[in-house]
Scaffold this active site. Structure first.
Site, PDB file in Angstrom:
ATOM      1  CB  CYS A  57      -0.927  -0.001   1.216  1.00 16.87           C
ATOM      2  SG  CYS A  57      -2.015   1.440   1.231  1.00 16.87           S
ATOM      3  CB  CYS A  61      -1.364   4.056   7.995  1.00 15.70           C
ATOM      4  SG  CYS A  61      -2.454   4.651   6.692  1.00 15.70           S
ATOM      5  CB  CYS A  64      -0.729  -0.003   8.253  1.00 14.88           C
ATOM      6  SG  CYS A  64      -1.513  -1.270   7.226  1.00 14.88           S
ATOM      7  CB  CYS A 101     -15.385  -6.629   7.036  1.00 13.23           C
ATOM      8  SG  CYS A 101     -14.573  -5.062   6.668  1.00 13.23           S
ATOM      9  CB  CYS A 133     -18.423  -4.419   5.772  1.00 13.16           C
ATOM     10  SG  CYS A 133     -17.533  -2.914   6.196  1.00 13.16           S
ATOM     11  CB  CYS A 193     -18.237   0.651   9.223  1.00 14.09           C
ATOM     12  SG  CYS A 193     -17.139  -0.140  10.421  1.00 14.09           S
ATOM     13  NE  ARG A 265     -17.641  -4.872  14.050  1.00 12.40           N
ATOM     14  CZ  ARG A 265     -18.064  -4.094  13.068  1.00 12.40           C
ATOM     15  NH1 ARG A 265     -17.211  -3.350  12.414  1.00 12.40           N
ATOM     16  NH2 ARG A 265     -19.338  -4.060  12.741  1.00 12.40           N
TER      17      ARG A 265
HETATM   18  N1  SAM Z   1      -6.573   0.578   3.108  1.00 13.29           N
HETATM   19  C1  SAM Z   1      -7.851   0.794   3.625  1.00 13.29           C
HETATM   20  C2  SAM Z   1      -7.913   1.931   4.607  1.00 13.29           C
HETATM   21  O1  SAM Z   1      -6.924   2.241   5.247  1.00 13.29           O
HETATM   22  O2  SAM Z   1      -8.984   2.495   4.760  1.00 13.29           O
HETATM   23  C3  SAM Z   1      -8.463  -0.434   4.264  1.00 13.29           C
HETATM   24  C4  SAM Z   1      -7.634  -1.379   5.081  1.00 13.29           C
HETATM   25  S1  SAM Z   1      -6.959  -0.725   6.596  1.00 13.29           S
HETATM   26  C5  SAM Z   1      -5.855  -1.973   7.082  1.00 13.29           C
HETATM   27  C6  SAM Z   1      -8.346  -0.774   7.717  1.00 13.29           C
HETATM   28  C7  SAM Z   1      -8.158  -0.241   9.113  1.00 13.29           C
HETATM   29  O3  SAM Z   1      -7.451  -1.181   9.915  1.00 13.29           O
HETATM   30  C8  SAM Z   1      -7.363   1.037   9.295  1.00 13.29           C
HETATM   31  O4  SAM Z   1      -8.142   2.158   9.042  1.00 13.29           O
HETATM   32  C9  SAM Z   1      -6.973   0.977  10.752  1.00 13.29           C
HETATM   33  O5  SAM Z   1      -7.915   1.661  11.538  1.00 13.29           O
HETATM   34  C10 SAM Z   1      -6.989  -0.522  11.068  1.00 13.29           C
HETATM   35  N2  SAM Z   1      -5.642  -1.035  11.376  1.00 13.29           N
HETATM   36  C11 SAM Z   1      -4.634  -1.215  10.496  1.00 13.29           C
HETATM   37  N3  SAM Z   1      -3.527  -1.682  11.088  1.00 13.29           N
HETATM   38  C12 SAM Z   1      -3.820  -1.795  12.410  1.00 13.29           C
HETATM   39  C13 SAM Z   1      -3.087  -2.228  13.539  1.00 13.29           C
HETATM   40  N4  SAM Z   1      -1.812  -2.591  13.453  1.00 13.29           N
HETATM   41  N5  SAM Z   1      -3.709  -2.243  14.737  1.00 13.29           N
HETATM   42  C14 SAM Z   1      -5.009  -1.862  14.837  1.00 13.29           C
HETATM   43  N6  SAM Z   1      -5.749  -1.432  13.797  1.00 13.29           N
HETATM   44  C15 SAM Z   1      -5.177  -1.393  12.590  1.00 13.29           C
HETATM   45  C1  DTB Z   2     -11.228  -2.058  11.519  1.00 13.65           C
HETATM   46  O1  DTB Z   2     -11.588  -1.035  12.116  1.00 13.65           O
HETATM   47  N1  DTB Z   2     -10.374  -2.952  11.997  1.00 13.65           N
HETATM   48  C2  DTB Z   2     -10.158  -4.010  11.049  1.00 13.65           C
HETATM   49  C3  DTB Z   2     -11.148  -3.655   9.907  1.00 13.65           C
HETATM   50  N2  DTB Z   2     -11.678  -2.406  10.321  1.00 13.65           N
HETATM   51  C4  DTB Z   2     -10.702  -3.655   8.527  1.00 13.65           C
HETATM   52  C5  DTB Z   2      -8.723  -4.183  10.689  1.00 13.65           C
HETATM   53  C6  DTB Z   2      -7.848  -4.505  11.883  1.00 13.65           C
HETATM   54  C7  DTB Z   2      -6.450  -4.728  11.406  1.00 13.65           C
HETATM   55  C8  DTB Z   2      -5.525  -5.168  12.509  1.00 13.65           C
HETATM   56  C9  DTB Z   2      -4.122  -5.315  12.066  1.00 13.65           C
HETATM   57  C10 DTB Z   2      -3.891  -6.370  11.032  1.00 13.65           C
HETATM   58  O2  DTB Z   2      -4.377  -7.515  11.156  1.00 13.65           O
HETATM   59  O3  DTB Z   2      -3.139  -6.077  10.096  1.00 13.65           O
HETATM   60 FE1  SF4 Z   3      -2.777   1.278   3.375  1.00 11.62          FE
HETATM   61 FE2  SF4 Z   3      -2.624   0.167   5.755  1.00 11.62          FE
HETATM   62 FE3  SF4 Z   3      -3.026   2.759   5.567  1.00 11.62          FE
HETATM   63 FE4  SF4 Z   3      -5.003   1.048   4.824  1.00 11.62          FE
HETATM   64  S1  SF4 Z   3      -4.181   1.333   6.886  1.00 11.62           S
HETATM   65  S2  SF4 Z   3      -4.294   2.886   3.738  1.00 11.62           S
HETATM   66  S3  SF4 Z   3      -3.745  -0.629   4.022  1.00 11.62           S
HETATM   67  S4  SF4 Z   3      -1.182   1.656   4.890  1.00 11.62           S
END
Ligand code: SAM
Ligand code: DTB
Ligand code: SF4
Length: 326
Positions: A57, A61, A64, A101, A133, A193, A265
């Site tokens: 990606c 973030c 992530c 989702c 979702c 959401c 949630r």
């Molecule tokens: N790329 C899309 C976005 O960012 O909207 C969708 C996937 S992203 C991984 C979905 C959500 O997962 C993020 O908005 C964040 O709130 C959550 N998330 C990602 N990494 C995480 C982590 N290490 N711990 C907790 N929540 C996480």
């Molecule tokens: C949300 O709020 N939490 C989920 C879902 N929406 C997509 C993602 C959690 C990701 C946790 C870290 C991971 O597994 O990479």
């Molecule tokens: Fe990309 Fe992860 Fe950020 Fe979603 S949360 S936009 S997958 S870097």
């Protein structure tokens, strides 16, 4: 943001802070009353995640595993085949999930064959009779409309934290970009959401500011995920301090009181929580969890363990509200 006619003025940060700071028993009592107004307090919805496109990606973030900006151990994978996603959704449904989702590590949706494939996934998963979702990054109005037409129930797009703290976590997009996509989602008639992540070094005030912003959205969120940061080696937030448990309970209770109709949630981070802490989160008004042994890239409690915990608390998985069409 101007007030919407017919809707009460959204609560201010001061009001939210007063709520949050009440004696804990008063806060929990009020949260339980709010929960019972619109929900069966014995039911917890099980939602299962499918990571339909892993890693690579372009966003940065700080939390992530899937960002190209961080040297994490994750191996990128292309967009999954429709049949594999439908099989995963069927397995989740058989295990009791009523919402599936699908997440993609994209900055935004691009028109073309990949989006067409996602639309096909949405339509086939919807036909199973589960809520569907997606979380695919930023969306344009015509894309939101096509997702809606394909049978999508809700779109997940988190604001993550306060507008003030956002820049400390993400530099490749602005809070305003997120707000714009949320408006696009609501205008297409999709459920919103939207929630956040705690344990990223933010203050209590940042968490409550996020609640204030959620209250100001043109359409209040139908579901609010509260994620506890899952620390990922190689990301800037790998060493962040976890949220103190009592602060998590207060936050969930405050969220429940402010958004009595929403599904709140208890999202990422449950593997790091004791059963007792999870129980307190349910008492505080959480009524949904992610079920299944994997979140997107990180592990989650086994479903057997979750079902045993729910049973010990006298809770049951929420039955499906939509009927299958195939
Ligand atoms: N790329 C899309 C976005 O960012 O909207 C969708 C996937 S992203 C991984 C979905 C959500 O997962 C993020 O908005 C964040 O709130 C959550 N998330 C990602 N990494 C995480 C982590 N290490 N711990 C907790 N929540 C996480
Ligand atoms: C949300 O709020 N939490 C989920 C879902 N929406 C997509 C993602 C959690 C990701 C946790 C870290 C991971 O597994 O990479
Ligand atoms: Fe990309 Fe992860 Fe950020 Fe979603 S949360 S936009 S997958 S870097």
């Amino acid at each position: 943001m101007p007030p919407t006619p017919g809707r009460p003025m959204p609560p201010t940060l001061d009001t939210i802070t007063d709520l949050y700071q009440q004696p804990l028993a008063d806060l929990i009592l009020q949260a339980q009353a709010a929960l019972r107004q619109y929900h069966d307090p014995r039911q917890v919805q099980l939602c299962t995640l499918g990571n339909i496109k892993t890693g690579g990606c372009p966003e940065d973030c700080g939390y992530c595993a899937q960002s190209v900006h961080h040297a994490t151990a994750l191996k990128p994978e292309p967009l999954m085949a429709v049949s594999d996603v439908v099989a995963a959704a069927q397995a989740a449904q058989a295990a009791g999930a009523t919402r599936f989702c699908m997440g993609a590590a994209w900055r935004e949706v691009k028109d073309g064959p990949q989006f067409e494939r996602v639309l096909e996934m949405v339509s086939q998963v919807a036909a199973l009779g589960v809520e569907v979702c997606c979380t695919l990054g930023m969306l344009q109005p015509h894309q939101a409309q096509r997702l809606k037409a394909a049978g999508l129930t809700a779109y997940n797009h988190n604001l993550d934290t306060s507008p003030e703290y956002y820049g400390e976590v993400i530099q490749t997009r602005a809070y305003a970009d997120r707000l714009e996509t949320l408006a696009t989602v609501a205008e297409a008639g999709l459920s919103v959401c939207c929630g956040g992540i705690v344990g990223m070094g933010e203050t209590v005030a940042d968490r409550l500011r996020l609640l204030e912003v959620l209250g100001q959205l043109p359409t209040p969120p139908e579901s609010i995920p509260v994620n506890c940061l899952v620390p990922i080696a190689g990301t800037p937030l790998a060493g962040a301090e976890p949220i103190p448990p009592l602060e998590l309970i207060r936050l969930i209770a405050t969220t429940r009181i402010l958004f009595p109709r929403a599904r709140v949630r208890l999202a990422a981070g449950r593997l790091q929580m004791s059963p007792e802490l999870q129980a307190l989160c349910f008492l505080a008004g959480a009524n949904s969890i992610f079920a299944g042994s994997k979140l997107l890239t990180t592990p989650n409690p086994d479903q057997d363990e979750d079902l045993a915990l729910l049973m010990a608390l006298g809770l049951t998985p929420r039955p499906a509200a939509v009927a299958p069409t195939v």
